[in-house]
Design a protein around this motif. Structure first.
Motif, PDB file in Angstrom:
ATOM      1  N   LEU A 169      -1.477  19.396  -1.403  1.00  0.00           N
ATOM      2  CA  LEU A 169      -1.246  20.760  -0.921  1.00  0.00           C
ATOM      3  C   LEU A 169       0.107  20.917  -0.227  1.00  0.00           C
ATOM      4  CD1 LEU A 169      -4.786  21.486   0.564  1.00  0.00           C
ATOM      5  CD2 LEU A 169      -3.858  22.351  -1.588  1.00  0.00           C
ATOM      6  N   GLU A 170       0.719  19.787   0.124  1.00  0.00           N
ATOM      7  CA  GLU A 170       1.981  19.778   0.866  1.00  0.00           C
ATOM      8  C   GLU A 170       1.857  20.534   2.178  1.00  0.00           C
ATOM      9  OE1 GLU A 170       5.180  21.021  -1.675  1.00  0.00           O
ATOM     10  OE2 GLU A 170       4.817  19.427  -3.137  1.00  0.00           O
ATOM     11  N   MET A 171       0.775  20.208   2.909  1.00  0.00           N
ATOM     12  CA  MET A 171       0.530  20.862   4.190  1.00  0.00           C
ATOM     13  C   MET A 171      -0.459  20.022   4.996  1.00  0.00           C
ATOM     14  SD  MET A 171      -2.064  23.932   2.994  1.00  0.00           S
ATOM     15  CE  MET A 171      -2.706  24.282   4.633  1.00  0.00           C
ATOM     16  N   GLU A 172      -0.507  20.291   6.297  1.00  0.00           N
ATOM     17  CA  GLU A 172      -1.495  19.669   7.155  1.00  0.00           C
ATOM     18  C   GLU A 172      -2.868  20.259   6.857  1.00  0.00           C
ATOM     19  OE1 GLU A 172      -1.063  17.224   9.364  1.00  0.00           O
ATOM     20  OE2 GLU A 172       1.098  17.072   8.984  1.00  0.00           O
ATOM     21  N   VAL A 173      -3.886  19.408   6.872  1.00  0.00           N
ATOM     22  CA  VAL A 173      -5.257  19.852   6.637  1.00  0.00           C
ATOM     23  C   VAL A 173      -6.148  19.308   7.743  1.00  0.00           C
ATOM     24  CG1 VAL A 173      -5.024  20.035   4.133  1.00  0.00           C
ATOM     25  CG2 VAL A 173      -5.717  17.848   5.160  1.00  0.00           C
ATOM     26  N   SER A 174      -7.289  19.948   7.913  1.00  0.00           N
ATOM     27  CA  SER A 174      -8.291  19.493   8.870  1.00  0.00           C
ATOM     28  C   SER A 174      -9.631  19.375   8.175  1.00  0.00           C
ATOM     29  CB  SER A 174      -8.419  20.470  10.043  1.00  0.00           C
ATOM     30  OG  SER A 174      -7.220  20.542  10.789  1.00  0.00           O
ATOM     31  N   PHE A 175     -10.402  18.363   8.554  1.00  0.00           N
ATOM     32  CA  PHE A 175     -11.781  18.270   8.100  1.00  0.00           C
ATOM     33  C   PHE A 175     -12.597  17.551   9.165  1.00  0.00           C
ATOM     34  CE2 PHE A 175      -9.497  14.673   6.227  1.00  0.00           C
ATOM     35  CZ  PHE A 175     -10.329  13.580   6.443  1.00  0.00           C
ATOM     36  N   ASN A 176     -13.881  17.855   9.211  1.00  0.00           N
ATOM     37  CA  ASN A 176     -14.790  17.229  10.162  1.00  0.00           C
ATOM     38  C   ASN A 176     -15.609  16.156   9.466  1.00  0.00           C
ATOM     39  OD1 ASN A 176     -14.156  18.690  12.505  1.00  0.00           O
ATOM     40  ND2 ASN A 176     -15.440  20.408  11.875  1.00  0.00           N
ATOM     41  N   VAL A 177     -15.943  15.121  10.213  1.00  0.00           N
ATOM     42  CA  VAL A 177     -16.758  14.026   9.696  1.00  0.00           C
ATOM     43  C   VAL A 177     -17.853  13.706  10.705  1.00  0.00           C
ATOM     44  CG1 VAL A 177     -16.807  11.608   8.968  1.00  0.00           C
ATOM     45  CG2 VAL A 177     -14.819  13.028   8.424  1.00  0.00           C
ATOM     46  N   LEU A 178     -19.087  13.656  10.217  1.00  0.00           N
ATOM     47  CA  LEU A 178     -20.205  13.103  10.978  1.00  0.00           C
ATOM     48  C   LEU A 178     -20.431  11.693  10.485  1.00  0.00           C
ATOM     49  CD1 LEU A 178     -22.646  16.144  10.878  1.00  0.00           C
ATOM     50  CD2 LEU A 178     -21.465  15.268  12.901  1.00  0.00           C
ATOM     51  N   LEU A 179     -20.467  10.739  11.405  1.00  0.00           N
ATOM     52  CA  LEU A 179     -20.544   9.327  11.032  1.00  0.00           C
ATOM     53  C   LEU A 179     -21.682   8.663  11.794  1.00  0.00           C
ATOM     54  CD1 LEU A 179     -18.760   7.526   9.171  1.00  0.00           C
ATOM     55  CD2 LEU A 179     -17.631   6.724  11.243  1.00  0.00           C
ATOM     56  N   PRO A 180     -22.595   8.000  11.080  1.00  0.00           N
ATOM     57  CA  PRO A 180     -23.694   7.319  11.773  1.00  0.00           C
ATOM     58  C   PRO A 180     -23.194   6.308  12.793  1.00  0.00           C
ATOM     59  CG  PRO A 180     -24.159   7.445   9.428  1.00  0.00           C
ATOM     60  CD  PRO A 180     -22.735   7.922   9.622  1.00  0.00           C
ATOM     61  N   GLN A 181     -23.891   6.259  13.902  1.00  0.00           N
ATOM     62  CA  GLN A 181     -23.537   5.354  14.993  1.00  0.00           C
ATOM     63  C   GLN A 181     -24.812   4.816  15.611  1.00  0.00           C
ATOM     64  OE1 GLN A 181     -21.843   7.326  18.376  1.00  0.00           O
ATOM     65  NE2 GLN A 181     -21.236   5.443  19.392  1.00  0.00           N
ATOM     66  N   ALA A 182     -24.856   3.514  15.882  1.00  0.00           N
ATOM     67  CA  ALA A 182     -26.008   2.927  16.562  1.00  0.00           C
ATOM     68  C   ALA A 182     -26.022   3.385  18.012  1.00  0.00           C
ATOM     69  CB  ALA A 182     -25.947   1.405  16.491  1.00  0.00           C
ATOM     70  N   THR A 183     -27.148   3.910  18.463  1.00  0.00           N
ATOM     71  CA  THR A 183     -27.269   4.375  19.845  1.00  0.00           C
ATOM     72  C   THR A 183     -28.557   3.837  20.456  1.00  0.00           C
ATOM     73  OG1 THR A 183     -28.369   6.422  19.124  1.00  0.00           O
ATOM     74  CG2 THR A 183     -25.979   6.498  19.384  1.00  0.00           C
ATOM     75  N   LYS A 184     -28.568   3.707  21.792  1.00  0.00           N
ATOM     76  CA  LYS A 184     -29.729   3.207  22.505  1.00  0.00           C
ATOM     77  C   LYS A 184     -30.054   4.122  23.677  1.00  0.00           C
ATOM     78  CE  LYS A 184     -28.615  -1.667  21.539  1.00  0.00           C
ATOM     79  NZ  LYS A 184     -28.300  -2.987  22.144  1.00  0.00           N
ATOM     80  N   LYS A 185     -31.326   4.254  23.930  1.00  0.00           N
ATOM     81  CA  LYS A 185     -31.804   4.982  25.112  1.00  0.00           C
ATOM     82  C   LYS A 185     -31.209   6.384  25.202  1.00  0.00           C
ATOM     83  CE  LYS A 185     -32.683   0.804  27.855  1.00  0.00           C
ATOM     84  NZ  LYS A 185     -32.412   0.087  29.119  1.00  0.00           N
ATOM     85  N   THR A 186     -31.041   6.998  24.048  1.00  0.00           N
ATOM     86  CA  THR A 186     -30.578   8.380  24.029  1.00  0.00           C
ATOM     87  C   THR A 186     -31.765   9.258  23.687  1.00  0.00           C
ATOM     88  OG1 THR A 186     -28.427   7.628  23.252  1.00  0.00           O
ATOM     89  CG2 THR A 186     -28.899   9.975  23.018  1.00  0.00           C
TER      90      THR A 186
END
Length: 265
Positions: A13-30
Motif C-alpha cells: 500500500l506504500e503507507m503505514e497500517v494498523s491492525f489489532n492482534v489477540l494472542l493467547p497467553q498463559a494466566t494464573k489466578k485471574t
C-alpha cells in the motif's frame, strides 16, 4: 489473552497500517479468565470489518477477546478502510495487502502463530463477509474454513449499490459497471472460476439475520455452493444488520471452525 495494536509499514500500500492482534497467553489466578495458554503453532483467525469501520471495531462492539480466549485462538483484525478488500482502480491494492502481505507481516512479528492451512481461518461481517468469502475462493490453499456474517456475497442489482454510495465509489473499488457481472471482484464470477479450478475447497459458513436486507445474498451463495458440492453451512435466525446479531453469531462461528467436522449441512 494479550491485546496488541500493531503499527507497521505496508510495502504493497506504500503507507503505514494498523491492525489489532489477540494472542493467547498463559494466566494464573485471574478471576474468570485463567487460561492454559498456547505458545506455539497457535490457530489464527483473520477477522474482517464492514463498511465504515476499521481494525478496532470488533474489540469495541463485541466480546471477541473473551470468545477467543476460551478457544485459545489468535485473532488478527486488520483494516482496509472503504477499499472493499479489492485492488482498487485508484491504485490501492487492499486485496494484495490482506491476502498476501498481511500474513507475512503477522508471521514475522508473531512466529508462534501457525503456518498450517488446517489451523488458519477467516471471517468477517457485511463487507468483511465479502472479504472472507473472497479469501476462501481465491486463496483456498491458505484457509481451512471461512465464515461470512451478513455478507455482501451476491451482486445482482446495481441500484442496491447506488442506494448505499454513489457510482464513483463503487466503480473505484469494484470496477466499471458495464463489466460488473464478469468482474473478478464479483462473488458469482469468483465462484465460477473456483469451481473451474478444481482446487480443494475450504469449509464455508454463511449466516444472516432473517430481517437483514442481505439475507437473500447469503442464501443464494450457499445454494450455488451446494450445487457445486462444496462444503457449505448456511444458518439464519432472528436479527438485523447489527452488532447484536454479529456478537451472537461470531460465537457460533468459532465453535464451527474449531470443533465441527468437515462436511456439508
Amino acid at each position: 489473552m494479550a491485546l496488541l495494536e500493531i503499527g507497521a509499514y505496508s510495502n504493497v500500500l506504500e503507507m503505514e497500517v494498523s491492525f489489532n492482534v489477540l494472542l493467547p497467553q498463559a494466566t494464573k489466578k485471574t478471576v474468570g479468565t485463567a487460561t492454559r495458554g498456547v505458545t506455539e503453532d497457535i490457530p489464527v483467525l483473520y477477522l474482517l470489518h464492514g463498511m465504515g469501520q476499521n481494525h478496532s471495531i470488533w474489540l469495541r462492539k463485541s466480546s471477541i477477546e473473551r470468545y477467543a480466549s476460551h478457544h485459545e485462538i489468535a485473532v488478527v483484525m486488520p483494516s482496509t478502510d472503504l477499499g472493499f478488500y479489492t485492488d482498487t482502480t485508484y491504485d490501492m491494492k487492499y486485496w494484495q495487502y490482506i491476502s498476501e502481505e498481511l500474513p507475512k507481516i503477522v508471521h514475522e512479528f508473531f512466529p508462534q502463530i501457525t503456518y498450517k492451512r488446517e489451523k488458519t481461518f477467516a471471517a468477517g461481517l457485511s463487507m468483511g463477509g465479502y472479504g472472507a468469502v473472497k479469501l476462501g475462493l481465491l486463496k483456498p490453499d491458505n484457509f481451512a474454513a471461512v465464515a461470512s456474517l451478513s455478507g455482501a456475497v451476491y451482486f445482482n442489482d446495481i441500484e442496491n449499490f447506488l442506494a448505499v454510495r454513489d457510482a464513483a465509489y463503487w466503480e473505484g473499488v469494484l470496477g466499471p459497471f458495464d463489466q460488473f457481472m464478469t468482474s473478478k471482484n464479483n462473488p458469482s464470477q469468483m465462484l465460477k472460476d473456483f469451481i473451474a479450478s478444481g482446487k480443494m475447497s475450504p469449509r464455508f459458513f454463511l449466516a444472516c439475520g432473517t430481517e437483514d436486507g442481505l439475507h437473500p445474498a447469503s442464501q443464494y451463495m450457499a445454494h450455488k455452493m451446494r450445487q457445486a458440492e462444496m462444503p457449505v453451512t448456511f444458518e439464519d435466525g432472528p436479527g438485523q444488520h447489527d452488532w447484536v446479531f454479529w456478537d451472537q453469531w461470531i460465537q457460533r462461528v468459532l465453535v464451527w471452525m474449531l470443533e465441527e467436522k468437515p462436511g456439508e449441512n
